[in-house]
Design a protein around this motif. Structure first.
Motif, PDB file in Angstrom:
ATOM      1  N   LYS A 242       0.802  -1.222   0.000  1.00  0.00           N
ATOM      2  CA  LYS A 242       0.000   0.000   0.000  1.00  0.00           C
ATOM      3  C   LYS A 242       0.835   1.272   0.000  1.00  0.00           C
ATOM      4  CE  LYS A 242      -3.654  -2.284   2.680  1.00  0.00           C
ATOM      5  NZ  LYS A 242      -4.367  -2.312   3.980  1.00  0.00           N
ATOM      6  N   GLY A 243       2.112   1.147   0.315  1.00  0.00           N
ATOM      7  CA  GLY A 243       2.950   2.329   0.467  1.00  0.00           C
ATOM      8  C   GLY A 243       2.976   2.772   1.913  1.00  0.00           C
ATOM      9  N   PHE A 244       4.073   3.341   2.328  1.00  0.00           N
ATOM     10  CA  PHE A 244       4.251   3.739   3.722  1.00  0.00           C
ATOM     11  C   PHE A 244       3.718   5.158   3.938  1.00  0.00           C
ATOM     12  CE2 PHE A 244       7.096   0.298   3.044  1.00  0.00           C
ATOM     13  CZ  PHE A 244       7.250  -0.333   4.268  1.00  0.00           C
ATOM     14  N   PRO A 245       3.042   5.366   5.066  1.00  0.00           N
ATOM     15  CA  PRO A 245       2.525   6.714   5.346  1.00  0.00           C
ATOM     16  C   PRO A 245       3.643   7.665   5.758  1.00  0.00           C
ATOM     17  CG  PRO A 245       2.144   5.297   7.228  1.00  0.00           C
ATOM     18  CD  PRO A 245       2.734   4.420   6.146  1.00  0.00           C
ATOM     19  N   ARG A 246       3.375   8.936   5.648  1.00  0.00           N
ATOM     20  CA  ARG A 246       4.365   9.937   6.047  1.00  0.00           C
ATOM     21  C   ARG A 246       4.587   9.868   7.556  1.00  0.00           C
ATOM     22  NH1 ARG A 246       3.770  15.159   7.950  1.00  0.00           N
ATOM     23  NH2 ARG A 246       1.533  15.075   7.516  1.00  0.00           N
ATOM     24  N   PRO A 247       5.833   9.672   8.002  1.00  0.00           N
ATOM     25  CA  PRO A 247       6.112   9.624   9.438  1.00  0.00           C
ATOM     26  C   PRO A 247       5.845  10.974  10.096  1.00  0.00           C
ATOM     27  CG  PRO A 247       7.933   8.725   8.150  1.00  0.00           C
ATOM     28  CD  PRO A 247       7.024   9.415   7.187  1.00  0.00           C
ATOM     29  N   LYS A 248       5.458  10.931  11.353  1.00  0.00           N
ATOM     30  CA  LYS A 248       5.279  12.163  12.103  1.00  0.00           C
ATOM     31  C   LYS A 248       6.613  12.896  12.181  1.00  0.00           C
ATOM     32  CE  LYS A 248       1.520  10.438  15.032  1.00  0.00           C
ATOM     33  NZ  LYS A 248       1.086  10.142  16.426  1.00  0.00           N
ATOM     34  N   GLY A 249       6.576  14.169  12.030  1.00  0.00           N
ATOM     35  CA  GLY A 249       7.789  14.962  12.093  1.00  0.00           C
ATOM     36  C   GLY A 249       8.451  15.193  10.751  1.00  0.00           C
ATOM     37  N   VAL A 250       7.969  14.510   9.708  1.00  0.00           N
ATOM     38  CA  VAL A 250       8.494  14.717   8.359  1.00  0.00           C
ATOM     39  C   VAL A 250       7.491  15.574   7.588  1.00  0.00           C
ATOM     40  CG1 VAL A 250       9.183  13.618   6.196  1.00  0.00           C
ATOM     41  CG2 VAL A 250       9.722  12.516   8.386  1.00  0.00           C
ATOM     42  N   SER A 251       7.969  16.656   7.043  1.00  0.00           N
ATOM     43  CA  SER A 251       7.068  17.578   6.355  1.00  0.00           C
ATOM     44  C   SER A 251       6.529  16.941   5.076  1.00  0.00           C
ATOM     45  CB  SER A 251       7.802  18.868   6.003  1.00  0.00           C
ATOM     46  OG  SER A 251       8.732  18.642   4.956  1.00  0.00           O
ATOM     47  N   PRO A 252       5.316  17.336   4.652  1.00  0.00           N
ATOM     48  CA  PRO A 252       4.755  16.805   3.406  1.00  0.00           C
ATOM     49  C   PRO A 252       5.680  17.023   2.207  1.00  0.00           C
ATOM     50  CG  PRO A 252       3.063  17.940   4.651  1.00  0.00           C
ATOM     51  CD  PRO A 252       4.359  18.210   5.358  1.00  0.00           C
ATOM     52  N   THR A 253       6.340  18.172   2.164  1.00  0.00           N
ATOM     53  CA  THR A 253       7.239  18.452   1.042  1.00  0.00           C
ATOM     54  C   THR A 253       8.420  17.486   1.029  1.00  0.00           C
ATOM     55  OG1 THR A 253       6.647  20.802   1.095  1.00  0.00           O
ATOM     56  CG2 THR A 253       8.690  20.189  -0.048  1.00  0.00           C
ATOM     57  N   THR A 254       9.030  17.302   2.185  1.00  0.00           N
ATOM     58  CA  THR A 254      10.163  16.364   2.283  1.00  0.00           C
ATOM     59  C   THR A 254       9.725  14.953   1.938  1.00  0.00           C
ATOM     60  OG1 THR A 254      11.199  17.726   3.988  1.00  0.00           O
ATOM     61  CG2 THR A 254      11.929  15.432   3.818  1.00  0.00           C
ATOM     62  N   TRP A 255       8.548  14.566   2.423  1.00  0.00           N
ATOM     63  CA  TRP A 255       8.062  13.199   2.180  1.00  0.00           C
ATOM     64  C   TRP A 255       7.794  12.963   0.697  1.00  0.00           C
ATOM     65  CZ3 TRP A 255       8.750   8.797   4.028  1.00  0.00           C
ATOM     66  CH2 TRP A 255       7.896   7.719   3.774  1.00  0.00           C
ATOM     67  N   ARG A 256       7.328  13.964  -0.002  1.00  0.00           N
ATOM     68  CA  ARG A 256       7.092  13.799  -1.440  1.00  0.00           C
ATOM     69  C   ARG A 256       8.393  13.528  -2.189  1.00  0.00           C
ATOM     70  NH1 ARG A 256       3.101  17.854  -0.730  1.00  0.00           N
ATOM     71  NH2 ARG A 256       4.599  19.509  -1.224  1.00  0.00           N
ATOM     72  N   VAL A 257       9.495  14.082  -1.677  1.00  0.00           N
ATOM     73  CA  VAL A 257      10.797  13.851  -2.296  1.00  0.00           C
ATOM     74  C   VAL A 257      11.337  12.477  -1.921  1.00  0.00           C
ATOM     75  CG1 VAL A 257      13.191  14.643  -2.407  1.00  0.00           C
ATOM     76  CG2 VAL A 257      11.325  16.315  -2.367  1.00  0.00           C
ATOM     77  N   VAL A 258      11.171  12.103  -0.646  1.00  0.00           N
ATOM     78  CA  VAL A 258      11.756  10.860  -0.132  1.00  0.00           C
ATOM     79  C   VAL A 258      10.936   9.637  -0.520  1.00  0.00           C
ATOM     80  CG1 VAL A 258      12.317   9.614   2.006  1.00  0.00           C
ATOM     81  CG2 VAL A 258      12.876  12.043   1.779  1.00  0.00           C
ATOM     82  N   TYR A 259       9.625   9.810  -0.580  1.00  0.00           N
ATOM     83  CA  TYR A 259       8.679   8.694  -0.764  1.00  0.00           C
ATOM     84  C   TYR A 259       9.027   7.771  -1.937  1.00  0.00           C
ATOM     85  CZ  TYR A 259       4.051   6.495  -1.448  1.00  0.00           C
ATOM     86  OH  TYR A 259       3.017   5.599  -1.611  1.00  0.00           O
ATOM     87  N   PRO A 260       9.317   8.302  -3.132  1.00  0.00           N
ATOM     88  CA  PRO A 260       9.568   7.395  -4.268  1.00  0.00           C
ATOM     89  C   PRO A 260      10.770   6.471  -4.076  1.00  0.00           C
ATOM     90  CG  PRO A 260       9.141   9.627  -5.042  1.00  0.00           C
ATOM     91  CD  PRO A 260       9.342   9.719  -3.561  1.00  0.00           C
TER      92      PRO A 260
END
Length: 284
Positions: free
Chosen positions: A196-214
């Motif tokens: 399903k994909g991993f959710p954004r961890p608490k403390g990680v900004s949405p912008t950073t997560w969009r970069v790291v997620y892939p």
């Protein structure tokens, strides 16, 4: 429900300490390479998975459960017999009891249930070292297991289910994997993010997560699924295949290689070991 075990060193076990293999491997930061293997396998025992489902904050706040559980378990290993950290772990579980879906009762301190949780940590040490550090000899496997008996007795619970030696532990492990463990909903939840994909961890900004997620998601899925025993992988219906298995084995072999080990062993302790291990080594 429990039979208090003596904490003193027994003749059928080996001590924990700076010269022990359990100390050498359990707090090694390369342990992250195996993914959540022990936690998922623990929850594949129906009684343990049900206890987590009924009593734990695992589903609401996974990080909180990990944060509470890891320190006393680590210090059960890297502390001393007199520290009683293992008793703290045991006492967390006194009120974890209830009914199974079929009406049977369960209790976290049932010796068979409690030992299975410990067995997954023992197997974690063996799997990690043999897969990502060096191929263990039979003597080293026996030594790790005998050291783990001292570790288990620090919890102060019945050691009745504990096999006498590594060969007995192997038989126990094979029986549990082949006949006992199931795809309990708690375990399935623990690996659900693989597909399903991993959710954004608490403390990680949405912008950073969009970069790291892939990048993060495929790597995490690879380590999580590759780090599971084939039987557990099949029961949990995790996607895998020969091509991924070859890639995983090549990845593991690279970590076991002489140049990587040479480099790793020359890094500072702050890089190589977690804080609990460093506390243990620092006071001996």
């Amino acid at each position: 429900m429990t039979e208090l075990a003596e904490n003193g060193q027994r003749s059928d076990a080996l001590p924990l300490g700076p010269d022990s293999l359990v100390w050498k491997y359990f707090g090694d930061n390369r342990m992250y390479l195996i993914g959540p293997r022990p936690a998922v396998l623990q929850n594949m025992l129906a009684e343990l998975g049900q206890g987590v489902l009924d009593h734990s904050v695992f589903f609401a706040d996974t990080a909180a459960r990990v944060k509470r559980s890891i320190p006393p378990i680590m210090m059960t290993v890297y502390g001393s017999d007199d520290d009683a950290e293992g008793h703290e772990v045991r006492d967390f579980h006194r009120d974890i009891k209830g009914d199974m879906p079929d009406g049977r009762r369960y209790h976290a301190l049932d010796p068979e249930t409690y030992f299975w949780a410990h067995a997954t940590f023992v197997e974690q040490v063996l799997y990690f070292a043999d897969t990502f550090v060096k191929r263990l000899t039979d003597e080293e496997k026996e030594r790790i297991y005998l050291e783990s008996k001292t570790w288990y007795r620090r919890y102060g619970v019945s050691d009745r289910p504990m096999p006498a030696d590594y060969a007995g532990f192997q038989r126990y492990w094979d029986r549990m994997m082949d006949q006992i463990v199931i795809a309990h909903p708690t375990a399935k939840y623990g690996v659900g993010y693989v597909t399903k994909g991993f959710p954004r961890p608490k403390g990680v900004s949405p912008t950073t997560w969009r970069v790291v997620y892939p990048l993060f998601n495929p790597v995490a899925a690879f380590l999580t699924t590759g780090g599971m025993p084939p039987r557990a992988r099949d029961l949990l219906e995790l996607p895998w295949g020969p091509r991924r298995e070859r890639a995983y084995q090549a990845f593991a072999a690279a970590w076991r290689s002489a140049p990587v080990n040479w480099t790793w062993n020359r890094l500072p302790m702050t890089v190589r070991y977690n804080g609990f291990a460093r506390v243990g080594y620092g006071r001996r």
